[in-house]
Design an enzyme around this catalytic site. Structure first.
Site, mmCIF file in Angstrom:
data_model
loop_
_atom_site.group_PDB
_atom_site.id
_atom_site.type_symbol
_atom_site.label_atom_id
_atom_site.label_comp_id
_atom_site.label_asym_id
_atom_site.label_seq_id
_atom_site.Cartn_x
_atom_site.Cartn_y
_atom_site.Cartn_z
ATOM 1 C CB ALA A 1 -0.884 -0.016 1.243
ATOM 2 C CD GLU B 1 -0.466 -6.785 4.805
ATOM 3 O OE1 GLU B 1 0.280 -7.672 5.267
ATOM 4 O OE2 GLU B 1 -0.660 -6.627 3.584
ATOM 5 N N GLY C 1 0.618 -5.619 0.081
ATOM 6 C CA GLY C 1 -0.061 -5.659 -1.210
ATOM 7 C C GLY C 1 0.872 -6.042 -2.348
ATOM 8 C CD GLU D 1 -2.660 -8.626 0.303
ATOM 9 O OE1 GLU D 1 -2.443 -7.397 0.232
ATOM 10 O OE2 GLU D 1 -3.589 -9.111 0.961
HETATM 11 N N1 COA Z 1 4.422 3.632 0.421
HETATM 12 C C1 COA Z 1 4.893 4.840 0.102
HETATM 13 N N2 COA Z 1 6.213 5.139 0.087
HETATM 14 C C2 COA Z 1 7.066 4.144 0.387
HETATM 15 C C3 COA Z 1 6.628 2.851 0.711
HETATM 16 C C4 COA Z 1 5.233 2.613 0.727
HETATM 17 N N3 COA Z 1 4.728 1.412 1.010
HETATM 18 N N4 COA Z 1 7.715 2.079 0.985
HETATM 19 C C5 COA Z 1 8.784 2.870 0.809
HETATM 20 N N5 COA Z 1 8.384 4.123 0.462
HETATM 21 C C6 COA Z 1 9.208 5.303 0.229
HETATM 22 C C7 COA Z 1 9.835 5.763 1.537
HETATM 23 O O1 COA Z 1 8.928 6.559 2.283
HETATM 24 C C8 COA Z 1 11.025 6.544 1.035
HETATM 25 O O2 COA Z 1 10.621 7.825 0.615
HETATM 26 P P1 COA Z 1 11.461 9.137 1.033
HETATM 27 O O3 COA Z 1 12.743 9.016 0.256
HETATM 28 O O4 COA Z 1 10.598 10.257 0.577
HETATM 29 O O5 COA Z 1 11.669 9.085 2.504
HETATM 30 C C9 COA Z 1 11.431 5.757 -0.196
HETATM 31 O O6 COA Z 1 10.325 4.960 -0.575
HETATM 32 C C10 COA Z 1 12.585 4.830 0.094
HETATM 33 O O7 COA Z 1 12.287 4.079 1.256
HETATM 34 P P2 COA Z 1 13.421 3.310 2.070
HETATM 35 O O8 COA Z 1 12.753 2.607 3.211
HETATM 36 O O9 COA Z 1 14.536 4.241 2.357
HETATM 37 O O10 COA Z 1 13.879 2.295 0.943
HETATM 38 P P3 COA Z 1 14.668 0.925 1.056
HETATM 39 O O11 COA Z 1 15.022 0.571 -0.336
HETATM 40 O O12 COA Z 1 15.728 0.986 2.084
HETATM 41 O O13 COA Z 1 13.574 -0.145 1.593
HETATM 42 C C11 COA Z 1 11.405 -1.213 1.623
HETATM 43 C C12 COA Z 1 12.495 -0.535 0.756
HETATM 44 C C13 COA Z 1 10.241 -1.508 0.682
HETATM 45 C C14 COA Z 1 11.965 -2.518 2.215
HETATM 46 C C15 COA Z 1 11.009 -0.288 2.770
HETATM 47 O O14 COA Z 1 10.780 1.004 2.241
HETATM 48 C C16 COA Z 1 9.760 -0.703 3.506
HETATM 49 O O15 COA Z 1 9.819 -1.563 4.367
HETATM 50 N N6 COA Z 1 8.610 -0.069 3.182
HETATM 51 C C17 COA Z 1 7.367 -0.289 3.851
HETATM 52 C C18 COA Z 1 6.736 -1.573 3.343
HETATM 53 C C19 COA Z 1 5.408 -1.822 4.022
HETATM 54 O O16 COA Z 1 5.316 -1.944 5.223
HETATM 55 N N7 COA Z 1 4.340 -1.845 3.183
HETATM 56 C C20 COA Z 1 2.999 -1.872 3.622
HETATM 57 C C21 COA Z 1 2.533 -3.229 3.887
HETATM 58 S S1 COA Z 1 0.881 -3.151 4.449
#
Ligand code: COA
Length: 300
Positions: A99, A167, A144, A147
């Site tokens: 998401a 989640e 997602g 998913e």
């Molecule tokens: N929605 C919106 N923006 C997201 C995002 C998401 N699900 N996941 C990452 N981003 C954005 C971050 O906010 C960041 O933006 P910024 O540069 O403006 O701060 C950018 O992507 C990079 O994120 P970062 O965490 O530094 O990247 P990474 O490559 O080290 O890690 C992930 C990538 C996907 C592992 C990590 O971002 C993460 O765990 N994201 C959340 C995933 C999550 O919980 N999803 C929802 C499940 S319900």
């Protein structure tokens, strides 16, 4: 197909009729489109998720554009030009981060409900497409994002890819098929483990669990090269799609129909067999066998 390596990564440059985005909307689509020739006829459609700044998170726009592709393929009814679909990423650091948590912050409860309705129906339509579908999971797929991968028939993983349904860590539950598509795929007990702990699973374990169908080994050196892991996973996915499309087009559609109805047992298989019995391609396969050559299928 010419692969283009740029500062933004492999496949990032739109080449006419090879890689393109929908240009109609004011803002560029977060999905790049590639079409690769399929054996016998038609094309393998590749959708490259391309929104690095949110790690390909499922925004309203991304879901809308995904729906447009799904609807186009659905309208072909399994007998049009698109023979197989691959969903991949054009971003090194993620297949899809789930998401869009940034967009979600400014959404009301009603907005979230409306978005979830669109997301769920898009995923359901994707899961019901009458052509073979593959997810090329080259990197992280969370919530997602996983998913989405569960909606395709098959999944190709990079050995360094991590997937999970985190989640419950966000005080919610999987809301786009995770609680029923994951158990259907790997069994309820293993699904419960992943959903209740929210833990991240690496490629090799995903293969062991049956979540991944092809595991692509990537060395540390390859992992450090921009675009390399994505390129390898996409190539294996394309080869898998080509291997599938070597089969008779009508037979492939009938086989998918038969397997979809596996719980009906013999009835589903018999009904699907009746379809292939009447085809010219079946006779062509018999002729090709006798003449010791490759069959040329016409999808009739
Ligand atoms: N929605 C919106 N923006 C997201 C995002 C998401 N699900 N996941 C990452 N981003 C954005 C971050 O906010 C960041 O933006 P910024 O540069 O403006 O701060 C950018 O992507 C990079 O994120 P970062 O965490 O530094 O990247 P990474 O490559 O080290 O890690 C992930 C990538 C996907 C592992 C990590 O971002 C993460 O765990 N994201 C959340 C995933 C999550 O919980 N999803 C929802 C499940 S319900």
């Amino acid at each position: 197909m010419r692969h283009v390596s740029t500062a933004r990564g492999l496949f990032a440059t739109p080449i006419a009729s090879q890689v393109r985005r929908y240009a109609a909307a004011a803002e560029a689509s977060p999905i790049l489109l590639q079409n690769h020739p399929a054996p016998h006829s038609g094309t393998i459609r590749v959708l490259l998720l391309d929104k690095a700044d949110t790690r390909n998170a499922l925004s309203k726009r991304l879901v809308k554009d995904l729906r447009r592709h799904v609807d186009e393929i659905k309208a072909e009814g399994g007998t049009g030009g698109t023979r197989a679909l691959i969903i991949a990423s054009n971003v090194d650091k993620a297949f899809c981060a789930g998401a869009d948590l940034k967009e979600r912050r400014s959404m009301s409860q009603e907005d979230v409900s409306a978005f979830l309705k669109d997301l769920r129906s898009t995923f359901t339509e994707l899961s019901k497409l009458p052509i073979p579908t593959i997810s090329a999971i080259s990197s992280t797929a969370l919530g997602g994002g996983l998913e989405l991968g569960l909606c395709t028939n098959l999944r190709v993983f990079c050995s360094t890819a991590t997937v999970g349904l985190p989640e419950t860590r966000l005080a919610i539950i999987p809301g786009a098929g995770g609680t029923f598509r994951l158990p259907a795929l790997i069994g309820p007990n293993r699904a419960r483990d992943m959903i209740l702990t929210g833990r991240r699973v690496l490629g090799p374990e995903a293969y062991f669990l049956g979540l991944c169908d092809r595991l692509v080994q990537v060395t540390e050196e390859e992992q450090s090269q921009e675009g390399k892991a994505r390129e390898k996973v996409l190539e294996v996915s394309l080869q898998l799609a080509r291997d599938i499309c070597e089969g008779g087009p009508v037979a492939l559609k009938a086989a998918m129909q038969a397997v979809d109805g596996w719980q009906k047992g013999e009835a589903s298989e018999n009904a699907a067999y009746d379809i292939v019995l009447k085809t010219e391609d079946r006779l062509e396969a018999l002729r090709a066998f006798a003449e010791k050559r490759k069959p040329a299928f016409k999808g009739r």
